[in-house]
Design an enzyme around this catalytic site. Structure first.
Site, short mmCIF file in Angstrom:
data_model
loop_
_atom_site.label_atom_id
_atom_site.label_comp_id
_atom_site.label_asym_id
_atom_site.label_seq_id
_atom_site.Cartn_x
_atom_site.Cartn_y
_atom_site.Cartn_z
N TYR A 294 -34.03 81.74 83.19
CA TYR A 294 -32.86 81.32 83.39
C TYR A 294 -32.39 79.91 82.69
CZ TYR A 294 -32.96 84.33 87.44
OH TYR A 294 -33.11 85.54 88.18
N LYS B 70 -46.29 89.43 85.67
CA LYS B 70 -46.33 90.67 84.79
C LYS B 70 -47.37 90.25 83.78
CE LYS B 70 -44.27 94.65 84.31
NZ LYS B 70 -44.59 95.74 84.89
N ASP C 145 -43.88 94.42 89.71
CA ASP C 145 -43.50 95.74 90.26
C ASP C 145 -44.04 96.55 91.43
OD1 ASP C 145 -45.44 95.66 88.53
OD2 ASP C 145 -45.00 97.86 87.44
N ASP D 134 -36.26 85.26 92.55
CA ASP D 134 -34.91 85.45 92.86
C ASP D 134 -35.03 86.83 93.65
OD1 ASP D 134 -32.12 85.56 92.96
OD2 ASP D 134 -32.03 85.23 90.90
N ASP E 215 -35.10 87.59 97.87
CA ASP E 215 -33.92 88.46 98.61
C ASP E 215 -34.48 89.52 99.16
OD1 ASP E 215 -32.10 86.74 98.00
OD2 ASP E 215 -30.66 87.93 97.11
#
Ligand code: NAD
Length: 356
Positions: A138, A189, A221, A245, A249
């Site tokens: 980001y 990852k 994943d 992020d 959620d």
């Protein structure tokens, strides 16, 4: 405890008002609380022409902790981007170097039917997701748009993490796990990304300083899948900005209503900004219909993380449990046919449960 109160916009003043009642109660019991009130978001724009004005900046720096309601509303949607309420939120997080975002997802047994998963899979869920908030793809440079060698338009971003950034969020992860079930799952990852290979190495190194915590690693994943397959396997999860992020959620939805979920954003010295994860809910603002519990549970996090007062945090959490067990429900957490109360009455119930 110098606490800055920023009610914000929409339902913010209503829900934060209930949180202030609890702080005032603690004050009368002799807890050394000093409250100051300020403006952020649309309310700050209305008064000072900026969503994070200098006066609020000074108050924020002087405070030990900040309680925020929520910001935003349709009235401000046509403002230039830099003046929108949400920019005030991004600005205060950045200005105070709040790099660690903590989101517990806890499902009270009484609300198990409100979750999108089957009650037997989520009943008793209690996961803490820790997301790094100031680094990763980001913020990485270079980024932008360009033409590639074939003359085609392409967009690009850069993912990177420095060792020191990983170390400090890893410490928060291990310390949080020490306060809870002593299990930390680091999500990355590392089978594909070099950034993640370093992440995994550094988290493992930091882990040697916390021999009591059982550290595991999981690819993102798989973590996304495990969170809906068997979410109760997790105690604390620590991850980078991008993965966090998405996972935070996802985890928040397991716990039912958005009106129940608190959050903390911490700096390196445990100064924190505490806020519900929901927005300003303009559709119900001013109607005494908002659920104040997410904000009140944010107070519990403040007592625990910024002030090391686990006793007060537990009292707040017990009051919430007590009110829910008595069947007190705001509209967002009521099942069809259940009676509902307003924001103020939920605040009354929590205050009386606090002294019970
Ligand atoms: P929202 O979270 O405000 O509302 C989504 C839905 O949840 C609405 O139906 C609302 O009534 C309900 N809801 C939210 N909080 C509730 C509570 N405490 N009790 C009962 N019901 C509740 O999201 P939105 O509608 O997408 O956004 C509204 C405004 O809030 C926008 O301006 C947005 O930019 C802003 N926003 C702010 C924050 C923040 O301050 N951290 C976060 C998200 C959105």
């Amino acid at each position: 405890m110098k606490i800055l109160i920023l009610p914000g916009d929409g339902i913010g003043p209503e829900i934060v008002g209930q949180a202030v009642r609890i702080l005032e109660r603690f004050k009368t019991e002799g807890v050394p609380i000093e409250l100051e009130h300020g403006l952020l978001g649309g309310a700050a724009y209305d008064a000072h022409g900026h969503p994070y004005p200098e006066v609020t900046r000074q108050q924020a720096h002087a405070a030990d902790a900040i309680v925020l309601g929520c910001v935003g509303g349709p009235r401000y949607d046509t403002l230039p981007r830099a003046l929108r309420p949400e920019q005030g939120l991004l600005a205060i997080r950045k200005d105070l170097s709040l790099f660690a975002n903590l989101r517990p997802a806890l499902l009270y047994p009484e609300l198990a039917a409100a979750s999108s998963l089957k009650p037997e899979i989520v009943a008793g869920l209690d996961v803490l997701i820790i997301r790094e908030l100031t680094g990763d793809i980001y913020f990485g440079q270079p980024r932008g748009r360009r033409q590639n060698a074939a003359g085609e338009d392409e967009g690009f971003d850069t993912m990177h993490y420095a060792r020191s950034e990983i170390e400090r969020i890893a410490h928060i992860g291990f310390k949080s796990a020490m306060r809870r079930g002593r299990r930390l799952c680091s999500v990355d990852k590392a089978n594909v990304l070099d950034t993640s290979i370093l992440w995994r190495e550094v988290v493992t190194e930091v882990g040697r300083l916390y021999p009591e915590v059982a550290l595991s690693h999981m690819y993102v994943d798989n973590a996304a899948m495990q969170l809906v397959r068997a979410p109760k396997q997790f105690d604390v999860v620590v991850t980078g900005n991008l993965f966090g992020d998405i996972l935070s959620d996802e985890a928040s939805m397991l716990a039912g209503s958005i009106g129940m979920l608190p959050s903390a954003s911490l700096d390196a010295r445990n100064k924190g900004l505490y806020e519900p994860i929901h927005g300003s809910a303009p559709d119900i603002a001013g109607q005494d219909a908002a659920n104040p519990i997410a904000t009140i549970l944010s107070l519990a996090m403040m007592m625990r993380y910024s002030f090391d007062r686990d006793d007060l945090a537990r009292r707040i959490e017990a009051a919430v449990r007590h009110a829910l067990a008595r069947g007190i429900r705001t509209r967002d957490i009521a099942l069809p046919g259940e009676g509902v109360v307003g924001t103020q009455a939920m605040g009354d119930a929590l205050l009386s449960a606090l002294s019970a």
